[in-house]
Design a protein around this motif. Sequence first.
Motif, PDB file in Angstrom:
ATOM      1  N   VAL A 144     103.486  37.210 -28.440  1.00  0.00           N
ATOM      2  CA  VAL A 144     103.502  38.572 -28.423  1.00  0.00           C
ATOM      3  C   VAL A 144     103.587  38.795 -26.801  1.00  0.00           C
ATOM      4  O   VAL A 144     104.331  39.641 -26.344  1.00  0.00           O
ATOM      5  CB  VAL A 144     102.358  39.218 -29.049  1.00  0.00           C
ATOM      6  CG1 VAL A 144     102.330  40.840 -28.725  1.00  0.00           C
ATOM      7  CG2 VAL A 144     102.480  39.075 -30.348  1.00  0.00           C
ATOM      8  N   ALA A 145     102.725  38.344 -26.036  1.00  0.00           N
ATOM      9  CA  ALA A 145     102.653  38.779 -24.627  1.00  0.00           C
ATOM     10  C   ALA A 145     103.915  38.257 -23.938  1.00  0.00           C
ATOM     11  O   ALA A 145     104.323  38.938 -23.230  1.00  0.00           O
ATOM     12  CB  ALA A 145     101.294  37.941 -23.860  1.00  0.00           C
ATOM     13  N   ALA A 146     104.228  37.072 -24.052  1.00  0.00           N
ATOM     14  CA  ALA A 146     105.675  36.568 -23.784  1.00  0.00           C
ATOM     15  C   ALA A 146     106.732  37.728 -24.018  1.00  0.00           C
ATOM     16  O   ALA A 146     107.583  37.746 -23.007  1.00  0.00           O
ATOM     17  CB  ALA A 146     105.851  35.270 -24.032  1.00  0.00           C
ATOM     18  N   ALA A 147     106.945  37.920 -25.231  1.00  0.00           N
ATOM     19  CA  ALA A 147     107.663  39.017 -25.690  1.00  0.00           C
ATOM     20  C   ALA A 147     108.046  39.979 -24.837  1.00  0.00           C
ATOM     21  O   ALA A 147     109.104  40.691 -24.605  1.00  0.00           O
ATOM     22  CB  ALA A 147     107.824  39.218 -27.338  1.00  0.00           C
ATOM     23  N   HIS A 152     114.250  43.283 -21.311  1.00  0.00           N
ATOM     24  CA  HIS A 152     115.084  43.804 -22.395  1.00  0.00           C
ATOM     25  C   HIS A 152     114.413  44.038 -23.492  1.00  0.00           C
ATOM     26  O   HIS A 152     114.772  45.105 -24.293  1.00  0.00           O
ATOM     27  CB  HIS A 152     116.424  42.642 -22.624  1.00  0.00           C
ATOM     28  CG  HIS A 152     117.352  43.217 -23.626  1.00  0.00           C
ATOM     29  ND1 HIS A 152     118.178  44.263 -23.249  1.00  0.00           N
ATOM     30  CD2 HIS A 152     117.679  42.746 -24.942  1.00  0.00           C
ATOM     31  CE1 HIS A 152     118.837  44.566 -24.597  1.00  0.00           C
ATOM     32  NE2 HIS A 152     118.572  43.429 -25.438  1.00  0.00           N
ATOM     33  N   LEU A 153     113.756  43.054 -24.199  1.00  0.00           N
ATOM     34  CA  LEU A 153     112.828  43.055 -25.209  1.00  0.00           C
ATOM     35  C   LEU A 153     111.878  44.444 -25.286  1.00  0.00           C
ATOM     36  O   LEU A 153     111.793  45.083 -26.208  1.00  0.00           O
ATOM     37  CB  LEU A 153     112.334  41.903 -25.638  1.00  0.00           C
ATOM     38  CG  LEU A 153     111.636  41.705 -27.191  1.00  0.00           C
ATOM     39  CD1 LEU A 153     112.706  42.021 -28.088  1.00  0.00           C
ATOM     40  CD2 LEU A 153     111.174  40.565 -27.280  1.00  0.00           C
ATOM     41  N   LEU A 154     111.350  44.485 -24.161  1.00  0.00           N
ATOM     42  CA  LEU A 154     110.437  45.579 -24.197  1.00  0.00           C
ATOM     43  C   LEU A 154     111.286  47.126 -24.070  1.00  0.00           C
ATOM     44  O   LEU A 154     110.735  48.005 -24.625  1.00  0.00           O
ATOM     45  CB  LEU A 154     109.753  45.517 -22.604  1.00  0.00           C
ATOM     46  CG  LEU A 154     108.496  46.496 -22.407  1.00  0.00           C
ATOM     47  CD1 LEU A 154     107.377  46.534 -23.717  1.00  0.00           C
ATOM     48  CD2 LEU A 154     107.879  46.379 -21.153  1.00  0.00           C
ATOM     49  N   GLU A 155     112.535  47.042 -23.507  1.00  0.00           N
ATOM     50  CA  GLU A 155     113.130  48.370 -23.675  1.00  0.00           C
ATOM     51  C   GLU A 155     113.477  48.508 -25.152  1.00  0.00           C
ATOM     52  O   GLU A 155     113.347  49.730 -25.253  1.00  0.00           O
ATOM     53  CB  GLU A 155     114.290  47.877 -22.657  1.00  0.00           C
ATOM     54  CG  GLU A 155     115.311  49.204 -22.661  1.00  0.00           C
ATOM     55  CD  GLU A 155     116.635  49.051 -21.759  1.00  0.00           C
ATOM     56  OE1 GLU A 155     117.450  49.845 -21.951  1.00  0.00           O
ATOM     57  OE2 GLU A 155     116.535  48.201 -20.748  1.00  0.00           O
ATOM     58  N   VAL A 156     113.890  47.563 -25.841  1.00  0.00           N
ATOM     59  CA  VAL A 156     114.199  47.796 -27.173  1.00  0.00           C
ATOM     60  C   VAL A 156     112.796  48.509 -27.996  1.00  0.00           C
ATOM     61  O   VAL A 156     113.027  49.335 -28.973  1.00  0.00           O
ATOM     62  CB  VAL A 156     114.952  46.657 -27.756  1.00  0.00           C
ATOM     63  CG1 VAL A 156     115.150  47.017 -29.327  1.00  0.00           C
ATOM     64  CG2 VAL A 156     116.125  46.440 -27.074  1.00  0.00           C
ATOM     65  N   VAL A 157     111.984  47.710 -27.603  1.00  0.00           N
ATOM     66  CA  VAL A 157     110.736  48.326 -28.386  1.00  0.00           C
ATOM     67  C   VAL A 157     110.295  49.618 -27.948  1.00  0.00           C
ATOM     68  O   VAL A 157     109.968  50.355 -28.817  1.00  0.00           O
ATOM     69  CB  VAL A 157     109.530  47.084 -28.007  1.00  0.00           C
ATOM     70  CG1 VAL A 157     107.848  47.720 -28.581  1.00  0.00           C
ATOM     71  CG2 VAL A 157     109.399  45.678 -28.672  1.00  0.00           C
TER      72      VAL A 157
END
Length: 165
Positions: A144-147, A152-157
Amino acid sequence: MVGPAGGAPLENANPLIYRRSGERPVTAREEDDELPDSIDDREIFDNLTHLIRSINDPEHPLTLEELNVVEQVRVKVNDAESTVAVEFTPTIPHCSMATLIGLSIKVKLIRSLPERFKMDVHITPGTHASEHAVNKQLADKERVAAALENSHLLEVVNQCLSARS
């Protein structure tokens, strides 16, 4: 039907849409500043605290509540033991967005609840072809921390967690 921003076709182009539940009435006990506030299932789910019921689906301009991905009956809170468990149900058994949806729920809880809470976010048993793999990813703090380090993934979240206009 084309997906968000002209991307890949939607997996579930015509999802069932459910009615949102009403707002929770605030009790006199909750308004009394002299009494300690406990956190319960409805508070976690409720829009008043801006938690999981208002999270946006990554593919549709709808909330997870409107798609019946999250329901109050699938939220379990034990304030005394500082635990929160949330089951979510993807709209189709092969939903490729299941991990992203679970991650969005987990991030919303992490950002919104006191640090004392241990959170378990998982797929409703029997509702997804890869539920074991998705649940394993969501339960792994390092994954979870790595994600969340992936911009890009954080922007989608963050898009899933932002209020729609």
